[in-house]
Motif scaffolding. Structure first.
Motif, PDB file in Angstrom:
ATOM      1  N   LEU A   1       0.830  -1.198   0.000  1.00 11.64           N
ATOM      2  CA  LEU A   1       0.000   0.000   0.000  1.00 11.64           C
ATOM      3  C   LEU A   1       0.871   1.257   0.000  1.00 11.64           C
ATOM      4  O   LEU A   1       0.644   2.195  -0.764  1.00 11.64           O
ATOM      5  N   GLY A   2       1.893   1.237   0.835  1.00  7.34           N
ATOM      6  CA  GLY A   2       2.770   2.401   0.933  1.00  7.34           C
ATOM      7  C   GLY A   2       3.572   2.608  -0.333  1.00  7.34           C
ATOM      8  O   GLY A   2       3.755   3.743  -0.778  1.00  7.34           O
ATOM      9  N   GLU A   3       4.026   1.515  -0.920  1.00  5.59           N
ATOM     10  CA  GLU A   3       4.854   1.644  -2.114  1.00  5.59           C
ATOM     11  C   GLU A   3       4.045   2.127  -3.314  1.00  5.59           C
ATOM     12  O   GLU A   3       4.596   2.754  -4.214  1.00  5.59           O
ATOM     13  N   ALA A   4       2.753   1.823  -3.317  1.00  3.72           N
ATOM     14  CA  ALA A   4       1.910   2.307  -4.412  1.00  3.72           C
ATOM     15  C   ALA A   4       1.894   3.837  -4.419  1.00  3.72           C
ATOM     16  O   ALA A   4       1.699   4.449  -5.467  1.00  3.72           O
ATOM     17  N   GLY A   5       2.088   4.460  -3.251  1.00  2.00           N
ATOM     18  CA  GLY A   5       2.297   5.906  -3.213  1.00  2.00           C
ATOM     19  C   GLY A   5       1.064   6.766  -3.100  1.00  2.00           C
ATOM     20  O   GLY A   5       1.172   7.961  -2.904  1.00  2.00           O
ATOM     21  N   ASP A   6      -0.136   6.179  -3.192  1.00  2.00           N
ATOM     22  CA  ASP A   6      -1.346   7.000  -3.100  1.00  2.00           C
ATOM     23  C   ASP A   6      -1.702   7.302  -1.657  1.00  2.00           C
ATOM     24  O   ASP A   6      -2.400   8.260  -1.356  1.00  2.00           O
ATOM     25  N   THR A   7      -1.246   6.432  -0.760  1.00  2.00           N
ATOM     26  CA  THR A   7      -1.630   6.562   0.633  1.00  2.00           C
ATOM     27  C   THR A   7      -0.391   6.849   1.470  1.00  2.00           C
ATOM     28  O   THR A   7       0.604   6.142   1.361  1.00  2.00           O
ATOM     29  N   THR A   8      -0.476   7.883   2.262  1.00  2.00           N
ATOM     30  CA  THR A   8       0.610   8.200   3.174  1.00  2.00           C
ATOM     31  C   THR A   8       0.415   7.365   4.435  1.00  2.00           C
ATOM     32  O   THR A   8      -0.689   7.297   4.963  1.00  2.00           O
ATOM     33  N   LEU A   9       1.491   6.720   4.883  1.00  2.00           N
ATOM     34  CA  LEU A   9       1.365   5.872   6.066  1.00  2.00           C
ATOM     35  C   LEU A   9       2.089   6.509   7.230  1.00  2.00           C
ATOM     36  O   LEU A   9       3.210   6.987   7.101  1.00  2.00           O
ATOM     37  N   MET A  10       1.411   6.510   8.377  1.00  2.00           N
ATOM     38  CA  MET A  10       2.090   6.932   9.586  1.00  2.00           C
ATOM     39  C   MET A  10       1.720   5.921  10.659  1.00  2.00           C
ATOM     40  O   MET A  10       0.560   5.725  10.969  1.00  2.00           O
ATOM     41  N   LEU A  11       2.738   5.240  11.179  1.00  3.49           N
ATOM     42  CA  LEU A  11       2.403   4.210  12.153  1.00  3.49           C
ATOM     43  C   LEU A  11       3.274   4.270  13.392  1.00  3.49           C
ATOM     44  O   LEU A  11       4.438   4.662  13.328  1.00  3.49           O
ATOM     45  N   THR A  12       2.674   3.909  14.510  1.00  4.65           N
ATOM     46  CA  THR A  12       3.458   3.715  15.720  1.00  4.65           C
ATOM     47  C   THR A  12       3.628   2.213  15.879  1.00  4.65           C
ATOM     48  O   THR A  12       2.755   1.453  15.505  1.00  4.65           O
ATOM     49  N   THR A  13       4.752   1.817  16.385  1.00  6.06           N
ATOM     50  CA  THR A  13       4.944   0.385  16.579  1.00  6.06           C
ATOM     51  C   THR A  13       6.084   0.144  17.548  1.00  6.06           C
ATOM     52  O   THR A  13       6.937   1.006  17.774  1.00  6.06           O
ATOM     53  N   HIS A  14       6.054  -1.020  18.145  1.00  4.55           N
ATOM     54  CA  HIS A  14       7.176  -1.465  18.952  1.00  4.55           C
ATOM     55  C   HIS A  14       7.926  -2.562  18.221  1.00  4.55           C
ATOM     56  O   HIS A  14       8.916  -3.069  18.696  1.00  4.55           O
ATOM     57  N   ASP A  15       7.360  -2.955  17.084  1.00  6.16           N
ATOM     58  CA  ASP A  15       7.895  -4.118  16.387  1.00  6.16           C
ATOM     59  C   ASP A  15       8.966  -3.661  15.400  1.00  6.16           C
ATOM     60  O   ASP A  15       8.702  -2.909  14.474  1.00  6.16           O
ATOM     61  N   LEU A  16      10.203  -4.141  15.611  1.00  7.26           N
ATOM     62  CA  LEU A  16      11.316  -3.659  14.789  1.00  7.26           C
ATOM     63  C   LEU A  16      11.214  -4.144  13.364  1.00  7.26           C
ATOM     64  O   LEU A  16      11.638  -3.461  12.427  1.00  7.26           O
ATOM     65  N   ALA A  17      10.590  -5.310  13.187  1.00 13.04           N
ATOM     66  CA  ALA A  17      10.397  -5.795  11.826  1.00 13.04           C
ATOM     67  C   ALA A  17       9.464  -4.863  11.063  1.00 13.04           C
ATOM     68  O   ALA A  17       9.657  -4.606   9.876  1.00 13.04           O
ATOM     69  N   ASP A  18       8.463  -4.325  11.766  1.00  8.21           N
ATOM     70  CA  ASP A  18       7.577  -3.338  11.143  1.00  8.21           C
ATOM     71  C   ASP A  18       8.388  -2.142  10.679  1.00  8.21           C
ATOM     72  O   ASP A  18       8.222  -1.641   9.568  1.00  8.21           O
ATOM     73  N   ILE A  19       9.280  -1.693  11.554  1.00  7.98           N
ATOM     74  CA  ILE A  19      10.063  -0.499  11.240  1.00  7.98           C
ATOM     75  C   ILE A  19      10.906  -0.725   9.991  1.00  7.98           C
ATOM     76  O   ILE A  19      10.910   0.087   9.061  1.00  7.98           O
ATOM     77  N   GLU A  20      11.589  -1.871   9.964  1.00  7.91           N
ATOM     78  CA  GLU A  20      12.488  -2.122   8.837  1.00  7.91           C
ATOM     79  C   GLU A  20      11.729  -2.282   7.539  1.00  7.91           C
ATOM     80  O   GLU A  20      12.165  -1.846   6.488  1.00  7.91           O
ATOM     81  N   ARG A  21      10.563  -2.913   7.653  1.00  9.86           N
ATOM     82  CA  ARG A  21       9.813  -3.197   6.443  1.00  9.86           C
ATOM     83  C   ARG A  21       8.995  -1.997   5.964  1.00  9.86           C
ATOM     84  O   ARG A  21       8.843  -1.770   4.779  1.00  9.86           O
ATOM     85  N   LEU A  22       8.461  -1.225   6.911  1.00 14.67           N
ATOM     86  CA  LEU A  22       7.437  -0.253   6.539  1.00 14.67           C
ATOM     87  C   LEU A  22       7.855   1.209   6.634  1.00 14.67           C
ATOM     88  O   LEU A  22       7.163   2.075   6.111  1.00 14.67           O
ATOM     89  N   CYS A  23       8.943   1.498   7.315  1.00 13.85           N
ATOM     90  CA  CYS A  23       9.216   2.905   7.575  1.00 13.85           C
ATOM     91  C   CYS A  23      10.456   3.373   6.845  1.00 13.85           C
ATOM     92  O   CYS A  23      11.567   3.008   7.188  1.00 13.85           O
ATOM     93  N   ARG A  24      10.238   4.238   5.863  1.00 16.39           N
ATOM     94  CA  ARG A  24      11.390   4.829   5.200  1.00 16.39           C
ATOM     95  C   ARG A  24      11.944   5.947   6.058  1.00 16.39           C
ATOM     96  O   ARG A  24      13.104   6.289   5.978  1.00 16.39           O
ATOM     97  N   ARG A  25      11.044   6.525   6.830  1.00 14.25           N
ATOM     98  CA  ARG A  25      11.472   7.627   7.685  1.00 14.25           C
ATOM     99  C   ARG A  25      11.046   7.311   9.116  1.00 14.25           C
ATOM    100  O   ARG A  25       9.971   6.750   9.341  1.00 14.25           O
ATOM    101  N   LEU A  26      11.910   7.641  10.036  1.00 13.98           N
ATOM    102  CA  LEU A  26      11.623   7.363  11.431  1.00 13.98           C
ATOM    103  C   LEU A  26      11.576   8.653  12.223  1.00 13.98           C
ATOM    104  O   LEU A  26      12.483   9.479  12.125  1.00 13.98           O
ATOM    105  N   VAL A  27      10.511   8.813  12.975  1.00 18.25           N
ATOM    106  CA  VAL A  27      10.471   9.912  13.927  1.00 18.25           C
ATOM    107  C   VAL A  27      10.465   9.257  15.297  1.00 18.25           C
ATOM    108  O   VAL A  27       9.572   8.484  15.612  1.00 18.25           O
ATOM    109  N   VAL A  28      11.505   9.525  16.057  1.00 18.97           N
ATOM    110  CA  VAL A  28      11.594   8.908  17.374  1.00 18.97           C
ATOM    111  C   VAL A  28      11.226   9.948  18.412  1.00 18.97           C
ATOM    112  O   VAL A  28      11.732  11.068  18.394  1.00 18.97           O
TER     113      VAL A  28
END
Lengths: 277, 269, 323
Positions: C194-221
């Motif tokens: 969904l994110g790579e398709a580019g039509d939808t901006t994704l903003m997610l909170t997570t504790h899961d590092l696999a989520d971060i690596e897979r889904l987050c091009r940018r990190l706000v800590v």
């Protein structure tokens, strides 16, 4: 068929005391809710008290054997007792049935009925100190309350409140147990509330009803034992012997509803096992 | 005929809620029947009281019954439309209000339509029947004015009750564990309107009758229908003032509601 | 203007603490403290931080649930609280611990209801639902009441529900929390696409590092209500000096020479036959080329930096001084 009667054993008593203490403390943390509830009881005290005094006034001072101050006490003690016997809104058990948490109740070394009963008595003890006292103080300041003449009335009234709490608990427990079969007990709750409002003597003293209804209500249903009974004991309606007979009826109902709770609990547990929950 | 999209949304919520409730069939019907009986009890209670006394605050059983019946219709209408708003404190406590705030609709209509309890309609019907029966029993001398009053007064009364319901529910925005606090004014208000206001002590009467406007729900309109002068000496014209009270009541409730939603503190993480 | 923009965003909470037996003291604490964010359309942003850092509070302010105590917020050019219902049509929200669905109704019914709530044309709705049904494999439990769904099934339902009105931004608060491995992967893969398709901006909170690596091009800590890092995952590694490493197996023992420029030696093991290099300015290719030139290189492997370490170090970092 033998019934597993949850007689308290010596060790159980200590556990029970601890549970009751926990029940007391747990409710002590809901300070905001307690204040809100006491406030609401007080407002309803004013409303009902005005109506009752108007009834007494219209009837020339005595309505169905109650004098004005007795009616005032009936109203304010009734408002205070509402929270002690917790007439409304106890769905803890049925909620646990719906979520499945109830299974952990069965793992405890105490019979569930006894566990919940002791916790409920702790809660009632807390309510006696707060929710019972608050409206009574306001009522005493704003109106003329009836003060019992006989010293024996006080211990009898206390006993009667205790019995009323047990009867109320038993009925509420049975209502909640229906969740094992119905899951959603909203309907049963409303039906219980209906009985709770009218047949316990909350809306009007039961003596206002025709004479032929009285024995049916007192002996045929547990409801008068929950509210009308302790109030009648306290305002000394009739002789000391009459007070004792009221107490006897209450104790009879307390035993009956507890026995019924234990029986139904057994059926419910079997149902749980069959479902393999 | 094209329906307004928002109306479609509200109707969809309503239908879904009814479906969800009727899933538990036994419970639903028991609920529906019990609720109707509960509201009938308010009327029965008046009759029971008159077993113990011939008069209440100087009013006869018929007169009291008319007051109670009018109050009952007003309350049941308000209760059926916005009465379920008292579930809002659960929404706030559990944080489920979040989901409502995230939808493209107002929270109030979502609560009203999304939590609609069809059983409450039984109560409206029943209270209307009781009012009709009472009117037949009393047989007031009908005039056009009285006919208008008998319709307008319960409607205005319902608006007053609804405003109290909405304003009362907002208390939970500030005090999450406020519990039954609002009931003192909603259900307390209902109890207040069931009897002649002359029976209440002075300052208490002033707050409920005039401060919250409950005297205009049933008491003054009933006096006009009965052609009786107020024992407290209020002018007869007050019978017609119910709508004038209802308007500021709605405005006040709307204002409090808005402030309350702004003040919402979503709980949990 | 950015799709999500905040300036000096702040949320204070009043906490009452018991002092002694009866007295209580009021404490005002800032759950979110002067947060400046600018997120452009099409970004995939991970909003991470320890428990209680202010992640959910920020999300709730961005979505119009909470009104900020101070600062400016614009989401899709709208003021979230004041223009809440208009904003709701443009965003989708998934709160991992809170359901958007109707508890007593079958999933399919909830979806139908949402079509009316969000006023979505029937054809669009059907097309989007079809896509989600296929990608998230909803078919087998579409007719099950939500209360009977497993957590993983419910979460897939929640995500679908949040997307049926084609929101421009999808906010996800802990979308994979408590899910089993299979559900996690399915949700993650879906969101990545969904994110790579580019039509939808994704903003997610997570504790899961696999989520971060897979889904987050940018990190706000965020920590203690303040943004402590805003950048790519690589920048985060650089800042916390976690580096990629190259492990070289050599034919002859390492002769103790200096490391090639832009690298450093981290370890020499196995009778000096295995050497671990940390990469600073050099790339893995440059290092390998230089090792190969010396002629003794047998085998080589590249170790990615461990994000768990980075985040653990980040969370353990002392609280920034407060103004």
């Amino acid at each position: 068929m033998g019934i597993d009667v949850p007689w308290p054993r010596p060790g159980t008593l200590r556990t029970a005391a601890a549970l009751a203490g926990a029940g007391f403390r747990r409710w002590a943390t809901y300070r905001q809710a307690m204040l809100a509830g006491a406030f609401t009881n007080t407002i309803f005290g004013f409303l009902r008290c005005s109506v009752m005094l108007a009834v007494a006034g219209g009837a020339g001072g005595v309505a169905a054997g109650y004098r004005g101050p007795q009616l005032v006490t009936y109203v304010w003690v009734g408002q205070g007792l509402l929270a002690v016997v917790q007439l409304w809104g106890w769905t803890e058990l049925s909620d646990r049935v719906r979520t499945g948490d109830v299974q952990s109740d069965l793992l405890r070394p105490m019979h569930p009925v006894l566990t919940y009963l002791t916790a409920d008595l702790g809660r009632a003890g807390f309510a006696m100190c707060t929710r019972f006292a608050a409206p009574l103080v306001v009522g005493a300041l704003a109106f003329q309350l009836y003060v019992p003449h006989r010293l024996t009335t006080y211990p009898l009234a206390l006993l009667s409140v205790l019995a009323a709490t047990v009867v109320s608990f038993g009925v509420r427990y049975l209502v909640n147990l229906t969740a094992f079969w119905l899951l959603d007990i909203r309907g049963v709750l409303v039906a219980w509330m209906l009985c709770a409002n009218v047949l316990t003597g909350l809306y009007f003293p039961l003596a206002f009803l025709p004479d032929w209804v009285q024995p049916i209500l007192w002996y045929g249903t547990p409801f008068p034992s929950i509210l009308q009974a302790p109030v009648d004991v306290l305002v000394e309606r009739g002789s000391a012997a009459h007070q004792l007979s009221i107490l006897a009826v209450q104790l009879g109902w307390a035993a009956a509803v507890l026995a019924a709770s234990v029986l139904v609990q057994r059926r419910a547990e079997r149902r749980l096992v069959v479902q393999g929950g | 005929m094209a329906e307004h999209p928002r109306a479609t949304a509200y109707r969809a919520l309503l239908v879904a809620q009814v479906r969800a409730q009727t899933q538990y069939r036994f419970s639903f019907w028991l609920d529906a029947v019990s609720s109707s009986v509960v509201s009938l009890l308010d009327i029965v209670a008046v009759l029971v009281l008159f077993r113990a006394t011939p008069a209440l605050g100087g009013f006869s059983v018929r007169q009291c019954l008319l007051i109670a019946a009018l109050g009952n219709v007003a309350f049941s209408l308000a209760d059926a439309s916005v009465g379920n708003i008292d579930t809002m404190r659960q929404y706030i406590r559990t944080g489920r209000l979040d989901s409502m705030l995230l939808r493209p609709m107002g929270v109030l209509p979502q609560l009203v339509f999304g939590d609609f309890a069809p059983r409450r309609l039984g109560r409206v019907l029943q209270s209307c029947l009781v009012l009709a029966g009472t009117l037949i029993w009393i047989d007031p001398q009908w005039t056009v004015g009285r006919a208008v009053l008998v319709v307008a007064a319960p409607l205005a009364g319902a608006v007053i009750f609804a405003s109290v319901f909405v304003a009362g529910s907002t208390v939970a925005f500030w005090f999450v564990e406020s519990g039954e606090f609002a009931n003192a004014f909603t259900y307390g208000g209902r109890d207040f309107t069931l009897y002649p206001i002359s029976i209440y002590p002075g300052w208490f009467r002033k707050i409920f009758a005039y401060g919250l406007g409950f005297a205009f729900v049933a008491y003054y309109p009933a006096l006009a229908l009965l052609g009786v002068a107020d024992p407290l000496g209020a002018p007869a014209a007050l019978a017609w003032c119910s709508p004038l009270i209802a308007v500021p009541a709605v405005l006040a409730a709307a204002l409090v509601w808005r402030v309350g939603v702004r003040h919402y503190r979503s709980t949990g993480s | 203007m950015a799709l999500i923009e905040t300036h000096g965003l702040r949320k204070d909470f009043v906490v009452r603490r018991k002092v002694g037996r009866l007295r209580r003291q009021r404490h005002v604490t800032a759950a979110v403290h002067d947060v400046d964010l600018a997120i452009e359309a099409g970004e995939m942003v991970g909003y991470i931080g320890p428990n209680g850092a202010g992640k959910s509070t920020t999300l709730k302010m961005l979505t119009g649930v909470l009104s900020p105590s101070a600062g400016e917020v614009r989401v899709c050019g709208l003021r979230p609280v004041a223009q809440r219902t208009r904003l709701a049509l443009r965003i989708g929200v998934v709160f991992g611990q809170r359901s958007q669905l109707w508890w007593d109704l079958p999933l399919a019914e909830s979806f139908r209801l949402l079509r009316h709530v969000y006023r979505v044309p029937a054809a669009d709705h059907a097309a989007r639902l079809r896509r989600c049904r296929r990608l998230l494999e909803l078919d087998e439990f579409l007719d099950t009441p939500v209360r009977q769904l497993s957590l993983g099934q419910r979460m897939r339902g929640e995500i679908t529900a949040a997307l049926l009105h084609a929101p421009r931004i999808l906010f996800l608060d802990e979308p994979t929390i408590g899910l089993d491995v299979v559900s996690k992967q399915s949700v993650r893969a879906f969101l990545a696409e969904l994110g790579e398709a580019g039509d939808t901006t994704l903003m997610l909170t997570t504790h899961d590092l696999a989520d971060i690596e897979r889904l987050c091009r940018r990190l706000v800590v965020i920590d203690h209500g303040r943004v402590v890092h805003d950048g790519t995952l690589g920048e985060l590694h650089a800042r916390y000096s976690s580096r990629r490493r190259v492990v070289a197996e050599l034919d002859v023992p390492w002769n103790g020479a200096a490391a090639p420029s832009g690298t450093s030696i981290e370890a020499v093991e196995a009778d000096a036959h295995r050497v671990t290099f940390a990469l600073h300015s050099a790339t893995a290719g440059e290092l390998i080329a230089s090792l190969a030139a010396s002629g003794a290189l047998r085998d080589v492997s590249v170790l990615e930096p461990d994000i768990e370490d980075v985040v653990a170090r980040l969370y353990a970092a002392p609280e920034p001084s407060r103004g």
